[in-house]
Design an enzyme around this catalytic site. Structure first.
Site, PDB file in Angstrom:
ATOM      1  N   ALA A  64      22.989  33.807  64.791  1.00  0.00           N
ATOM      2  CA  ALA A  64      21.944  32.809  64.620  1.00  0.00           C
ATOM      3  C   ALA A  64      22.448  31.763  63.636  1.00  0.00           C
ATOM      4  O   ALA A  64      23.376  32.033  62.862  1.00  0.00           O
ATOM      5  CB  ALA A  64      20.696  33.484  64.064  1.00  0.00           C
ATOM      6  N   GLU A 106      24.100  40.043  70.115  1.00  0.00           N
ATOM      7  CA  GLU A 106      22.808  40.406  70.710  1.00  0.00           C
ATOM      8  C   GLU A 106      22.584  39.666  72.029  1.00  0.00           C
ATOM      9  O   GLU A 106      22.016  40.219  72.970  1.00  0.00           O
ATOM     10  CB  GLU A 106      21.682  40.120  69.709  1.00  0.00           C
ATOM     11  CG  GLU A 106      21.738  41.069  68.509  1.00  0.00           C
ATOM     12  CD  GLU A 106      20.726  40.711  67.441  1.00  0.00           C
ATOM     13  OE1 GLU A 106      20.857  39.620  66.847  1.00  0.00           O
ATOM     14  OE2 GLU A 106      19.801  41.502  67.199  1.00  0.00           O
ATOM     15  N   GLU A 126      24.288  41.320  59.979  1.00  0.00           N
ATOM     16  CA  GLU A 126      23.094  40.768  59.335  1.00  0.00           C
ATOM     17  C   GLU A 126      22.797  41.393  57.979  1.00  0.00           C
ATOM     18  O   GLU A 126      22.234  40.756  57.089  1.00  0.00           O
ATOM     19  CB  GLU A 126      21.869  40.933  60.247  1.00  0.00           C
ATOM     20  CG  GLU A 126      21.830  39.970  61.431  1.00  0.00           C
ATOM     21  CD  GLU A 126      22.575  40.474  62.659  1.00  0.00           C
ATOM     22  OE1 GLU A 126      23.411  41.395  62.522  1.00  0.00           O
ATOM     23  OE2 GLU A 126      22.326  39.948  63.756  1.00  0.00           O
TER      24      GLU A 126
HETATM   25  N1  3HC Z   1      25.185  29.849  60.804  1.00  0.00           N
HETATM   26  C1  3HC Z   1      25.435  28.666  60.236  1.00  0.00           C
HETATM   27  N2  3HC Z   1      26.633  28.311  59.742  1.00  0.00           N
HETATM   28  C2  3HC Z   1      27.619  29.203  59.845  1.00  0.00           C
HETATM   29  C3  3HC Z   1      27.427  30.460  60.423  1.00  0.00           C
HETATM   30  C4  3HC Z   1      26.152  30.779  60.940  1.00  0.00           C
HETATM   31  N3  3HC Z   1      25.895  31.954  61.535  1.00  0.00           N
HETATM   32  N4  3HC Z   1      28.599  31.136  60.368  1.00  0.00           N
HETATM   33  C5  3HC Z   1      29.467  30.320  59.786  1.00  0.00           C
HETATM   34  N5  3HC Z   1      28.890  29.152  59.456  1.00  0.00           N
HETATM   35  C6  3HC Z   1      29.534  27.981  58.858  1.00  0.00           C
HETATM   36  C7  3HC Z   1      30.065  28.257  57.454  1.00  0.00           C
HETATM   37  O1  3HC Z   1      29.070  28.041  56.495  1.00  0.00           O
HETATM   38  C8  3HC Z   1      31.197  27.268  57.360  1.00  0.00           C
HETATM   39  O2  3HC Z   1      30.637  26.006  57.092  1.00  0.00           O
HETATM   40  P1  3HC Z   1      31.434  24.933  56.204  1.00  0.00           P
HETATM   41  O3  3HC Z   1      32.708  24.685  56.933  1.00  0.00           O
HETATM   42  O4  3HC Z   1      30.508  23.790  56.141  1.00  0.00           O
HETATM   43  O5  3HC Z   1      31.656  25.618  54.890  1.00  0.00           O
HETATM   44  C9  3HC Z   1      31.744  27.222  58.777  1.00  0.00           C
HETATM   45  O6  3HC Z   1      30.692  27.716  59.614  1.00  0.00           O
HETATM   46  C10 3HC Z   1      32.968  28.078  58.999  1.00  0.00           C
HETATM   47  O7  3HC Z   1      32.702  29.377  58.491  1.00  0.00           O
HETATM   48  P2  3HC Z   1      33.759  30.179  57.635  1.00  0.00           P
HETATM   49  O8  3HC Z   1      34.318  29.326  56.563  1.00  0.00           O
HETATM   50  O9  3HC Z   1      33.107  31.452  57.237  1.00  0.00           O
HETATM   51  O10 3HC Z   1      34.888  30.407  58.738  1.00  0.00           O
HETATM   52  P3  3HC Z   1      35.792  31.651  59.041  1.00  0.00           P
HETATM   53  O11 3HC Z   1      36.637  31.283  60.172  1.00  0.00           O
HETATM   54  O12 3HC Z   1      36.405  32.168  57.779  1.00  0.00           O
HETATM   55  O13 3HC Z   1      34.770  32.819  59.511  1.00  0.00           O
HETATM   56  C11 3HC Z   1      32.963  33.773  60.759  1.00  0.00           C
HETATM   57  C12 3HC Z   1      34.055  32.685  60.703  1.00  0.00           C
HETATM   58  C13 3HC Z   1      33.637  35.151  60.845  1.00  0.00           C
HETATM   59  C14 3HC Z   1      32.144  33.531  61.973  1.00  0.00           C
HETATM   60  C15 3HC Z   1      32.116  33.728  59.476  1.00  0.00           C
HETATM   61  O14 3HC Z   1      31.678  32.403  59.287  1.00  0.00           O
HETATM   62  C16 3HC Z   1      30.895  34.601  59.491  1.00  0.00           C
HETATM   63  O15 3HC Z   1      30.995  35.779  59.204  1.00  0.00           O
HETATM   64  N6  3HC Z   1      29.719  33.991  59.783  1.00  0.00           N
HETATM   65  C17 3HC Z   1      28.456  34.665  59.670  1.00  0.00           C
HETATM   66  C18 3HC Z   1      28.232  35.660  60.771  1.00  0.00           C
HETATM   67  C19 3HC Z   1      26.866  36.248  60.632  1.00  0.00           C
HETATM   68  O16 3HC Z   1      26.457  36.698  59.583  1.00  0.00           O
HETATM   69  N7  3HC Z   1      26.125  36.282  61.750  1.00  0.00           N
HETATM   70  C20 3HC Z   1      24.794  36.785  61.747  1.00  0.00           C
HETATM   71  C21 3HC Z   1      23.850  35.661  61.515  1.00  0.00           C
HETATM   72  S1  3HC Z   1      22.173  36.183  61.320  1.00  0.00           S
HETATM   73  C22 3HC Z   1      21.660  36.540  62.884  1.00  0.00           C
HETATM   74  O17 3HC Z   1      22.402  36.418  63.828  1.00  0.00           O
HETATM   75  C23 3HC Z   1      20.230  36.970  63.007  1.00  0.00           C
HETATM   76  C24 3HC Z   1      19.926  37.519  64.374  1.00  0.00           C
HETATM   77  O18 3HC Z   1      20.102  38.906  64.380  1.00  0.00           O
HETATM   78  C25 3HC Z   1      18.501  37.210  64.753  1.00  0.00           C
END
Ligand code: 3HC
Ligand code: NAI
Length: 693
Positions: A64, A106, A126
C-alpha cells in the site's frame, strides 16, 4: 506525454496489464484506479482468455502507499481492487520480480497463480509499520502455508526468497531470471489448455487444519516470542487475525482482520513506526549538499587500531567484499584483534549463518600489519585508537604524510574535537568523523561527523560508504558526544544521582525496559565495564556509587559483580553491596530516601534527554528532528514504537516536558533548565520531530 500508470495490451488472446508507478509501484489511489479500469476492460473483452499482471521498473508492488495510510480510504480501495481480480472468470497470473510486499503480495494472493523470477522476494512486512496485513493477508496466507508458517512470516515481517516461497507453495512456478513475461505467458497458456476450474486461495481449507487440530499453537507462539514482542501491539493483533482465519468463515475472517487493522492504524505506535520508516529514508538527504558533490570511489580501506571498535569496523568492510589493511602498535595487540575477528566469524559459522568458505574469503581480504606505511594505497583510513587527543593528533600527523593525496582520513572518536584532529593535517577538508556504535559490525547506526572544513564531496563519499556497508547514516556537527551519546549522557548522570534519592538501580532499569529499551542504564554500564567509563583509580575517593563499586573491584559483568551480582550464566541479581553503598552515600549526604513512582523515574531519566535533543537542534548539530530520532533508535535501541525521543515528546506534549524539567531544575540545578528552543516550540505548539523537515 506523461507515462501511463496502467496499460493493457492484448496479444493472441492474452492480456498483459502493466503498472508503472515509480519508484516502487506502491498501491496508491491512481494505481488502484488503473488496476480496476484495466481489469474491468480485460474482463469485458470476450477475446481475452487469460490475464498477466506485472509491474514495470525495479519491483512488483511494494505494498500500500504508506503516505496515504491514516488519511482515509479513497475509492476504489484495495479490497475493491481485489474483488475485481478475484472475481475474474479468466485465469489471472501475477508475474513477480523485485519485491512483492504487503498489499502487493496480498493482491498477488487474489490472482489465481503466482510466478516469479528467482531473485524476487515476497513478504508481509506490515508489522514493521506497527500494522497487520489488512488486505486479506492474514486470511489468505495461512490458507496457503498453514497458520504456523504464516505467523512467522507476518509477525517477523521478513521477506522470503522466491525459492523459499516456491517451496511453501506461495509461488506456483519459478521462471528464468530474464524471462518473466515469457515464463508467465507459457504458464498461463498451460493453465488455459488444461481448462481446470480456477483455484482461489480464499476457497482453500486444507492448510488451516494445522490450527484447527492444534488450537494451542497460538498460545505457544505467544509464549515463545513474548520477549521479542515486548511493548509492540501489532504482533498480538496478527496472531488474533490468524486465529480468526482458523476459526471463522473467510468473509467473517476478513471483517475481523479489518477491525484489528483499523485498531492498529489508529494507534500512536503505528504512527510512530510509519514516521520512523520515512525518517530513516530521509537521513541521507543533506539539505546543503551541492548536487555536483559526487562520492569518490572507495575500494581499499585502512583501519588503525584492532581493539573493540577497530575490529568491528574492519568486519563491516570485509563483509561487503572490500579489502582492509589493519594497523596495530604491537604484535600482541594485533594478534588479539585478528583472533577476535576470526572468533566472531566462527561464531556466525557455528550458528549456520555463514559458510566456512565465506568466512575464509572474508579473512583473506584482511591484511594485518604493524607498519603504518602499508596504508599508502588506501582510499579511506579509519582511526580507532585509544580516546586520547594527543595520540589521535600524532596518528593523524603521521598518516597525513603516508596516505595517498586523495585519501579520506576518518576518526571514530566518541567525544574528541574532530576539528582539532583535522587541523594537524594538511588536508582538513578530507578529514571526517565516522562514529560507529559498539559492536560496530552489528549496530546499524553510523554517525558521520562533519568537521568545519570537511568538503561536500568527502561528506557525500562517507554517506555512500555507509550505504555500501549497510549502515543508517546520520550526519552530525562537531560537539561533545555528537548526537546519540550526547543525548543519552544526561540519562546516565541523573540515573546515578537518583539512586541516592530513592529508586534502586534495578527499579530504574525496570522502568526503562518497561518503556521499551532493551536494557536499562545500570545493566548497560555493567556490560560495558564500570572501570572504563570515566573511573580513575588514582583519583577515586569513594565519593560516588561508581567509585565505591570500582574500588571494591565490582567492575561489572566481567567481574561477576557490578551494580548487579551475576551468576555463572550471567543472570543479574540485585546486589546487597550496591544497596549498602547507596545507603551509605545517601546518609553521608544527608539525603532522606523516598519511594518514586514509575512516572517520576521516567521523567527524571528521559525529559533531560529530550532537552538535550532540543539543544542539539538549536545548535545545528543535527539537520532534522527526525535525524535525532533515527540516531537514538539505531544507536541506543530507543523503542521504535515510540518514534524516538522527539516524536515521543511531541506525542506526550512539550508543555508537559517543560513543566517536568522545571521540577528537575528545582532539585538538580540549571543544567536541567528547559532549553529555549523547547520552550519556544511548546509555546507555539510546534513539533520537535518536524524540525527541519
Ligand atoms: N509507500 C510509499 N512509499 C514507499 C513505499 C510504500 N509502500 N515503499 C517505498 N517507498 C518510497 C520510499 O520512501 C523511498 O522514497 P524516497 O526515494 O522519496 O526516499 C522510495 O520509495 C524508495 O524506497 P527505498 O529507499 O526503501 O528503496 P529500496 O530499493 O531500498 O527498497 C523496498 C525498496 C524493499 C520496496 C522498501 O522501500 C520497502 O521495504 N518498502 C516498504 C514495504 C512495505 O512495508 N510494504 C507494506 C506497506 S503497508 C501495506 O501494504 C498495508 C496493506 O496490508 C493494507
Ligand atoms: P580499545 O582499547 O579496545 O582499542 C584501541 C586499540 O588501539 C588498541 O588495540 C591499541 O593497541 C590500539 N592502538 C593504540 N595506539 C595505537 C597506535 N599508535 N597505532 C596503532 N594502534 C594503536 O578501544 P576502543 O573501544 O576500540 O575505542 C577506540 C576508539 O573508538 C576510541 O576513540 C573510542 O572513543 C571510540 N569508540 C568506542 C566505542 C566503544 O563502545 N568502545 C564506541 C564508539 C567509539
Amino acid at each position: 506525454m506523461a507515462t501511463q500508470i496502467a496499460t493493457l495490451s492484448v496479444a493472441d488472446g492474452i492480456a498483459t496489464i502493466i503498472i508503472n508507478a515509480p519508484p516502487v509501484n506502491a498501491l496508491s489511489a491512481p494505481v488502484r484506479l488503473g488496476l480496476v479500469e484495466t481489469f474491468t476492460a480485460a474482463l469485458a473483452d470476450d477475446g481475452i482468455k487469460g490475464i498477466i499482471l506485472a509491474c514495470a521498473g525495479k519491483t512488483f508492488f511494494a505494498g500500500a502507499d504508506i503516505t496515504e495510510l491514516g488519511k482515509g480510504f479513497q475509492q476504489p480501495d484495495l479490497h475493491a481492487v481485489q474483488a475485481v481480480i478475484e472475481g475474474s472468470n479468466k485465469p489471472v497470473v501475477a508475474a513477480i520480480h523485485g519485491t512483492a510486499l504487503g498489499g502487493g503480495l496480498e493482491v498477488a494472493l487474489t490472482c489465481n497463480y503466482r510466478v516469479a523470477v528467482p531473485s524476487a522476494k515476497v513478504g508481509l512486512p506490515e508489522v514493521a509499520l506497527g500494522l497487520l496485513p489488512g488486505a486479506g493477508g492474514t486470511q489468505r496466507l495461512p490458507r496457503v502455508v498453514g497458520p504456523a508458517a504464516a505467523l512467522d512470516i507476518m509477525v517477523f515481517g521478513k521477506p522470503l526468497s522466491a525459492r523459499k516461497a516456491f517451496e511453501l507453495g506461495l509461488i506456483d512456478a519459478l521462471v528464468d531470471e530474464g524471462g518473466l513475461h515469457a515464463g508467465a505467458l507459457a504458464y498461463l497458456r498451460q493453465v488455459i489448455a488444461a481448462g481446470k476450474p480456477l483455484p482461489r486461495v480464499r476457497d482453500r481449507e486444507d492448510a488451516l487444519k494445522e490450527g484447527r487440530n492444534d488450537p494451542g499453537l497460538f498460545d505457544r507462539f505467544r509464549a515463545a516470542n513474548a520477549r521479542a514482542f515486548r511493548g509492540f501491539k501489532a504482533p498480538e493483533n496478527i496472531i488474533r487475525a490468524v486465529e480468526a482465519a482458523v476459526t471463522l468463515p473467510f468473509e467473517q475472517g476478513i471483517k475481523r482482520e479489518w477491525e484489528l487493522f483499523l485498531e492498529l492504524l489508529g494507534s500512536t505506535q503505528s504512527a510512530a513506526q510509519r514516521y520512523a520508516f520515512f525518517a530513516e529514508r530521509g537521513v541521507g538527504k543533506i539539505p546543503d549538499l551541492p548536487t555536483d558533490a559526487k562520492p569518490l570511489p572507495i575500494s581499499r580501506i585502512g583501519v588503525i587500531g584492532a581493539g573493540t571498535m577497530g575490529g568491528g569496523i574492519a568486519m563491516n568492510f570485509l563483509n561487503s567484499g572490500l579489502p582492509v589493511t589493519i594497523v596495530e602498535r604491537a604484535q600482541e595487540s594485533l594478534d588479539r584483534g585478528i583472533d577476535t575477528i576470526r572468533r566472531n566469524y566462527a561464531n556466525t559459522v557455528a550458528k549456520g549463518r555463514l559458510s566456512e568458505t565465506e568466512m575464509e574469503r572474508r579473512m583473506a581480504l584482511l591484511t594485518p600489519t604493524l607498519d603504518m606505511q602499508a596504508l599508502a594505497g588506501c582510499d579511506l583510513v579509519i582511526e580507532a585508537v585509544f580516546e586520547n587527543i594527543d595520540l589521535k593528533k600524532q596518528i593523524f600527523a603521521t598518516l597525513d604524510g603516508i596516505a595517498a593525496p586523495h585519501a579520506i582520513l576518518a576518526s571514530n572518536t566518541s567525544f574528541l574535537d574532530l576539528d582539532a584532529i583535522a587541523a594537524v593535517t594538511a588536508r582538513p577538508q578530507q578529514v571526517i568523523g565516522l562514529h560507529f556504535f559498539s559492536p560496530a559490525n552489528v549496530m546499524r547506526l553510523l554517525e558521520v561527523v562533519r568537521g568545519r572544513m570537511t568538503s561536500p564531496q568527502v561528506l557525500a563519499t562517507a554517506l555512500q560508504v555507509g550505504r555500501v556497508i549497510g549502515k543508517v547514516t546520520v550526519v552530525s556537527g562537531v560537539c561533545d558526544g555528537f548526537i546519540a551519546n550526547r543525548m543519552m549522557a544526561p540519562r546516565t548522570a541523573i540515573a546515578s544521582d537518583l539512586t541516592l534519592r530513592g529508586p534502586l538501580p534495578w527499579e530504574i532499569d525496570r522502568v526503562m525496559t518497561d518503556y521499551g529499551f532493551p536494557m536499562g542504564p545500570f545493566a548497560m554500564m555493567d556490560l560495558v565495564g564500570l572501570d572504563v567509563i570515566g573511573w580513575n583509580a588514582e583519583t577515586s575517593r569513594s565519593a560516588t556509587l561508581q567509585e565505591l563499586l570500582c574500588e571494591a573491584g565490582h567492575w561489572g559483568q566481567k567481574r561477576g559483580r557490578g551494580y548487579y551480582d551475576y551468576d555463572d550464566k550471567r543472570r543479574a541479581q540485585p546486589s546487597a553491596f550496591t544497596m549498602e553503598a547507596i545507603e551509605h552515600l545517601a546518609t553521608k549526604a544527608g539525603i532522606e530516601r523516598r519511594p518514586y513512582s514509575d512516572d517520576e523515574i521516567l521523567e527524571h531519566l528521559l525529559y533531560p534527554v529530550i532537552n538535550e535533543g532540543a539543544r542539539i537542534l538549536r545548535e545545528g548539530i543535527a539537520f532534522r528532528g527526525s535525524d535525532v530520532d533515527i540516531a537514538l533508535i539505531y544507536g541506543y535501541g530507543w523503542p521504535v514504537f515510540t518514534g524516538g525521543p522527539l516524536f515521543w515528546a511531541d506525542t506526550i506534549g512539550l508543555d508537559r516536558i517543560v513543566a517536568g524539567l522545571e521540577k528537575l531544575r528545582a532539585s538538580y540545578g540549571d543544567t536541567y533548565a528547559p532549553d529555549s528552543l523547547l520552550r519556544d516550540f511548546a509555546a507555539k505548539g510546534l513539533k520537535l520531530h518536524k524540525f527541519g523537515a
